[in-house]
Scaffold this motif. Structure first.
Motif: not given
Length: 199
Positions: A8-17
């Motif tokens: 999990v990174t800070q960008q995870t929430a922006e990279r889910m389909l």
């Protein structure tokens, strides 16, 4: 940079389909406006599934015990989209069958008749999955060119439920793409809105 034990990174929430997405036929992309236009195939139920199947071949060489980089060849590269269609029209049933016709001359019914041969008009220009990436206002689009249902027609009905027709659309390369070694699908993945480049 040190490694971590979680991905999990800070960008995870922006990279889910997200969610099941929608299915469109004959989708068009305007590379000037960056917008897509097309006609929705209909409501689906149970999600949709995109699959790419690649068969690779390695020549058998005496004394070689492992795969060798540079000696892999692609035998086949096939793309398919399974659509679980719940919204049924005569045209959708015809598309699910593949090689079929709809006779609309009767005043009471559209009459669907299958054929034992494939015509040019049986192919859709394309069939496309349109989904949403959590961190973008732009859609994720998976587009199969020259799409045709190729696994027949199955319809199951039951009490207290609506029929769902699974349709397996295959992508077909045209002769120009086949000669150029291109495959018959495209994936439009939105660029990161933070820096204008995909990651």
């Amino acid at each position: 940079m040190a490694v971590n034990t979680v991905g999990v990174t800070q960008q995870t929430a922006e990279r889910m389909l997200l969610d099941a997405g929608a299915i469109y036929k004959n989708l068009q992309y305007d590379d000037v406006s960056g917008e897509f236009t097309g006609e929705a195939l209909g409501a689906t139920s149970g999600g949709n599934e995109f699959t790419v199947e690649i068969e690779q071949r390695q020549p058998e060489l005496d004394g070689v015990k492992s795969r060798i980089k540079g000696l892999s060849f692609v035998n086949t590269h096939e793309a398919q989209l399974v659509v679980n269609l719940k919204e049924l029209t005569a045209e959708n049933v015809r598309r699910a069958i593949g090689p079929a016709d709809v006779n609309t001359s009767d005043t009471n019914f559209d009459i669907i008749t299958g054929r034992s041969y494939i015509e040019e008009g049986d192919f859709l220009e394309n069939i496309a999955y349109v989904g949403r990436l959590s961190g973008s206002q732009k859609p994720v689009v998976i587009l199969l060119k020259n799409a045709l249902s190729a696994e027949g027609f199955t319809m199951t009905s039951e009490d207290d439920n609506e029929a769902v027709i699974p349709i397996t659309f295959y992508a077909y390369a045209d002769f120009e793409d086949a000669q150029a070694g291109k495959v018959a699908y495209e994936i439009y993945w939105p660029k990161s809105e933070g820096n204008g480049a995909g990651e």
